[in-house]
Design a protein around this motif. Structure first.
Motif, PDB file in Angstrom:
ATOM      1  N   TYR A 194       0.844  -1.189   0.000  1.00  0.00           N
ATOM      2  CA  TYR A 194       0.000   0.000   0.000  1.00  0.00           C
ATOM      3  C   TYR A 194       0.882   1.244   0.000  1.00  0.00           C
ATOM      4  CZ  TYR A 194      -3.691  -3.269   1.160  1.00  0.00           C
ATOM      5  OH  TYR A 194      -4.571  -4.308   1.146  1.00  0.00           O
ATOM      6  N   PRO A 195       0.642   2.180  -0.851  1.00  0.00           N
ATOM      7  CA  PRO A 195      -0.395   2.150  -1.895  1.00  0.00           C
ATOM      8  C   PRO A 195      -0.061   1.113  -2.958  1.00  0.00           C
ATOM      9  CG  PRO A 195       0.999   4.056  -2.180  1.00  0.00           C
ATOM     10  CD  PRO A 195       1.443   3.424  -0.893  1.00  0.00           C
TER      11      PRO A 195
ATOM     12  N   LEU B 123      -3.071  -4.852  -8.107  1.00  0.00           N
ATOM     13  CA  LEU B 123      -4.489  -4.916  -8.494  1.00  0.00           C
ATOM     14  C   LEU B 123      -4.760  -6.142  -9.374  1.00  0.00           C
ATOM     15  CD1 LEU B 123      -5.302  -1.148  -9.294  1.00  0.00           C
ATOM     16  CD2 LEU B 123      -5.526  -2.378  -7.130  1.00  0.00           C
TER      17      LEU B 123
ATOM     18  N   VAL C 178     -11.085  -4.456 -10.343  1.00  0.00           N
ATOM     19  CA  VAL C 178     -10.497  -3.888  -9.123  1.00  0.00           C
ATOM     20  C   VAL C 178     -10.007  -2.489  -9.474  1.00  0.00           C
ATOM     21  CG1 VAL C 178      -8.709  -4.140  -7.351  1.00  0.00           C
ATOM     22  CG2 VAL C 178      -9.775  -6.174  -8.356  1.00  0.00           C
TER      23      VAL C 178
ATOM     24  N   TYR D  11      -8.344   1.364  -8.052  1.00  0.00           N
ATOM     25  CA  TYR D  11      -7.714   2.162  -7.001  1.00  0.00           C
ATOM     26  C   TYR D  11      -7.355   3.492  -7.640  1.00  0.00           C
ATOM     27  CZ  TYR D  11      -4.435   3.905  -3.554  1.00  0.00           C
ATOM     28  OH  TYR D  11      -3.817   4.687  -2.621  1.00  0.00           O
ATOM     29  N   ARG D  12      -8.103   4.482  -7.271  1.00  0.00           N
ATOM     30  CA  ARG D  12      -7.929   5.810  -7.850  1.00  0.00           C
ATOM     31  C   ARG D  12      -7.946   5.706  -9.378  1.00  0.00           C
ATOM     32  NH1 ARG D  12      -3.381   8.410  -3.715  1.00  0.00           N
ATOM     33  NH2 ARG D  12      -4.648   8.165  -1.809  1.00  0.00           N
TER      34      ARG D  12
ATOM     35  N   ARG E 195      -6.729   0.503 -12.628  1.00  0.00           N
ATOM     36  CA  ARG E 195      -7.894  -0.355 -12.866  1.00  0.00           C
ATOM     37  C   ARG E 195      -7.416  -1.699 -13.415  1.00  0.00           C
ATOM     38  NH1 ARG E 195     -13.290   0.763 -14.243  1.00  0.00           N
ATOM     39  NH2 ARG E 195     -14.281  -0.779 -15.633  1.00  0.00           N
TER      40      ARG E 195
ATOM     41  N   PRO F 100     -15.170  -2.554  -0.387  1.00  0.00           N
ATOM     42  CA  PRO F 100     -13.862  -1.898  -0.242  1.00  0.00           C
ATOM     43  C   PRO F 100     -12.875  -2.861   0.442  1.00  0.00           C
ATOM     44  CG  PRO F 100     -15.335  -1.144   1.476  1.00  0.00           C
ATOM     45  CD  PRO F 100     -16.136  -2.069   0.619  1.00  0.00           C
TER      46      PRO F 100
ATOM     47  N   SER G 250      -8.585   1.102   2.431  1.00  0.00           N
ATOM     48  CA  SER G 250      -7.323   1.222   1.711  1.00  0.00           C
ATOM     49  C   SER G 250      -7.464   2.024   0.427  1.00  0.00           C
ATOM     50  CB  SER G 250      -6.803  -0.179   1.379  1.00  0.00           C
ATOM     51  OG  SER G 250      -7.678  -0.811   0.454  1.00  0.00           O
ATOM     52  N   GLY G 251      -8.729   2.276   0.022  1.00  0.00           N
ATOM     53  CA  GLY G 251      -8.962   2.972  -1.230  1.00  0.00           C
ATOM     54  C   GLY G 251      -9.157   2.019  -2.392  1.00  0.00           C
ATOM     55  N   ILE G 252      -8.857   0.705  -2.159  1.00  0.00           N
ATOM     56  CA  ILE G 252      -9.077  -0.294  -3.216  1.00  0.00           C
ATOM     57  C   ILE G 252     -10.536  -0.779  -3.153  1.00  0.00           C
ATOM     58  CG2 ILE G 252      -8.362  -2.530  -4.129  1.00  0.00           C
ATOM     59  CD1 ILE G 252      -5.675  -2.121  -2.724  1.00  0.00           C
ATOM     60  N   GLN G 253     -11.179  -0.862  -4.313  1.00  0.00           N
ATOM     61  CA  GLN G 253     -12.567  -1.362  -4.387  1.00  0.00           C
ATOM     62  C   GLN G 253     -12.614  -2.550  -5.367  1.00  0.00           C
ATOM     63  OE1 GLN G 253     -14.895   2.006  -5.578  1.00  0.00           O
ATOM     64  NE2 GLN G 253     -14.905   2.918  -3.513  1.00  0.00           N
TER      65      GLN G 253
END
Length: 467
Positions: free
Chosen positions: A63-64, A70, A83, A85-86, A89, A131, A144-147
């Motif tokens: 992380y990040p 991903l 997946v 993250y900001r 993708r 998330p 963590s910001g990951i979806q």
């Protein structure tokens, strides 16, 4: 054969409808419950699988995260997964195209796992969005910001549900068939005593007063059977009593009439002697003699009528058939009683029929005499014929027959005016006329002419139809 509107069919239909409704409701509720349970179980398994795969992979990520992290997470979750993250993708399969904005918004707002069911391409899908959470050394959890978004095909679940529905419908059909069978058996057990009561009632109506139905059981039908049997016994007793009274009354009338014949013969001889000597008597004595003669003749006629009635009741009245000229016999009847100038006769010159002339004389004399006594002139008598019968019609121009009189005009001893007890006639004339007509195999009917006056029609066979 079961009648379409019979009680049995109505009971079976009602039972079947109730059973069908119950089975349909039960099947629908069961199918819905089973469907919900299957779908919920499938969702739980799919969600648990995604969560376990994420949980096993997430601690190994940096992380990040970078793109390779991903990709590794997406590969661990499986096909049809995306997946993000900001700006990074990682996606594969149909997942990116199926994920809805609504699901993205719910995951971002709630920061927890969210599911959504959709239909795409005629296939059912379960969308899972969650998330990825980071657990700190002190146990605190943060996003963590990951979806992660995964799409899982529910077609297999729908097939299971469809199979369950088909199975439920088959079971419902079998249950309905069983319900109809039970309804038939129940209707038979209920209606069998009713059918026996119906047969008993029919036998009673046909004159079998000894008909009974043995009661069985102790239910309402058994009570009804007992009541019907009691009613039948009461009717049988009443009819036996009435028959005995009628027999005794007829025997009494016959015996009295027979016993009166001898003294009446003597009395008739005496009044004939008085009639011969009446010319030498004074006016008062002559009037008394005339009254005595008239009443004696009336009594003799009454006794003769009673004797004739008793013969009809005993079944000993017979016919002496001859081939006669009907118009000639009718004219002879009127001539013998001095009625030719008081009755208008319409008849063919000659009309042959095979009848009993003495009984025909009784019919004509009673019809014409009744019209002259109770109707008004002119009195008309017509004779006509068809291929099989002759008709003798007598009409008058009086007030006609009241509806009450029409119901009783052929009853014995019945008179339209009960106060007129001294009027000529015994009250047996029309009854005897009809008995004589029926003895020939014909009949006598009464009515009105339509304007004023009474109308009597005697219908007699011309030859071979009479008994």
């Amino acid at each position: 054969m079961v009648r379409a509107r019979g009680l049995r069919m109505r009971l079976v239909v009602a039972f079947a409808l109730v059973a069908a409704l119950s089975v349909a409701v039960t099947a629908w509720v069961s199918a819905q419950s089973a469907r919900a349970a299957l779908v919920a179980s499938a969702e739980q398994q799919l969600v648990r699988g995604v969560a376990e795969q994420i949980g096993a992979t997430a601690p190994t990520l940096a992380y990040p995260p970078a793109q390779d992290s991903l990709d590794r997470l997406r590969s661990a979750v499986g096909a049809n997964t995306v997946v993000v993250y900001r700006s990074l993708r990682s996606s594969a399969g149909d997942g990116p195209d199926l994920v809805t904005a609504e699901l993205r918004g719910a995951v971002a707002a709630r920061e927890r796992l969210v599911t959504q069911r959709i239909v795409a391409g005629d296939r059912p899908w379960l969308l899972i969005g969650t998330p990825v959470m980071i657990t700190a050394p002190d146990g605190a959890r943060s996003a963590s910001g990951i979806q992660v978004y995964a799409a899982r095909d529910l077609t297999a679940v729908d097939r299971q549900v469809d199979g369950l529905v088909r199975s439920t419908l088959g079971t419902a059909a079998l249950a309905l068939a069983l319900a109809v069978l039970l309804a038939l058996l129940a209707a038979g057990s209920v209606l069998r005593p009713v059918a026996k009561l119906r047969d008993t009632a029919r036998r009673l109506a046909d004159g079998d007063l000894g008909a009974r139905t043995p009661p069985r059981g102790a239910d309402e039908l058994a009570e009804l059977t007992v009541t019907v049997n009691e009613m039948a016994a009461s009717v049988q007793t009443s009819m036996a009593t009435m028959h005995r009274m009628q027999t005794e009354a007829r025997r009494f009338a016959a015996d009295v009439s027979h016993e009166l014949r001898t003294p009446l013969s003597t009395l008739t001889a005496v009044v004939e002697v008085l009639d011969d000597a009446a010319g030498a008597m004074d006016a008062d004595a002559r009037e008394s003699v005339t009254l005595a003669i008239m009443e004696t003749n009336r009594l003799v006629a009454l006794v003769e009528d009673l004797m004739e009635v008793s013969r009809f009741d005993a079944g000993t009245a017979g016919l002496r058939l001859e081939v006669i000229d009907l118009p000639a016999v009718v004219h002879g009847t009127l001539r013998a009683r001095g009625w030719l100038d008081r009755v208008t006769v319409s008849a063919p010159d000659r009309l042959e029929a095979r009848l009993d002339p003495r009984r025909l004389d009784v019919i004509v004399a009673n019809l014409v005499g009744n019209a002259l006594r109770h109707g008004a002139p002119p009195v008309r008598l017509s004779v006509s014929a068809t291929a099989a019968q002759v008709l003798i019609e007598v009409t008058d121009s009086g007030p006609g027959l009241h509806p009450e009189a029409l119901r009783h005009v052929f009853d014995r001893f019945w008179k339209a005016d009960a106060a007129r007890t001294r009027t000529p006639g015994s009250g047996l004339g029309l009854a005897l006329a009809r008995e004589n007509a029926r003895l020939h195999g014909g009949d006598l009917t009464a009515g009105n002419t339509g304007t004023t006056g009474a109308r009597f029609v005697a219908t007699l066979p011309t030859g071979s139809e009479q008994r």
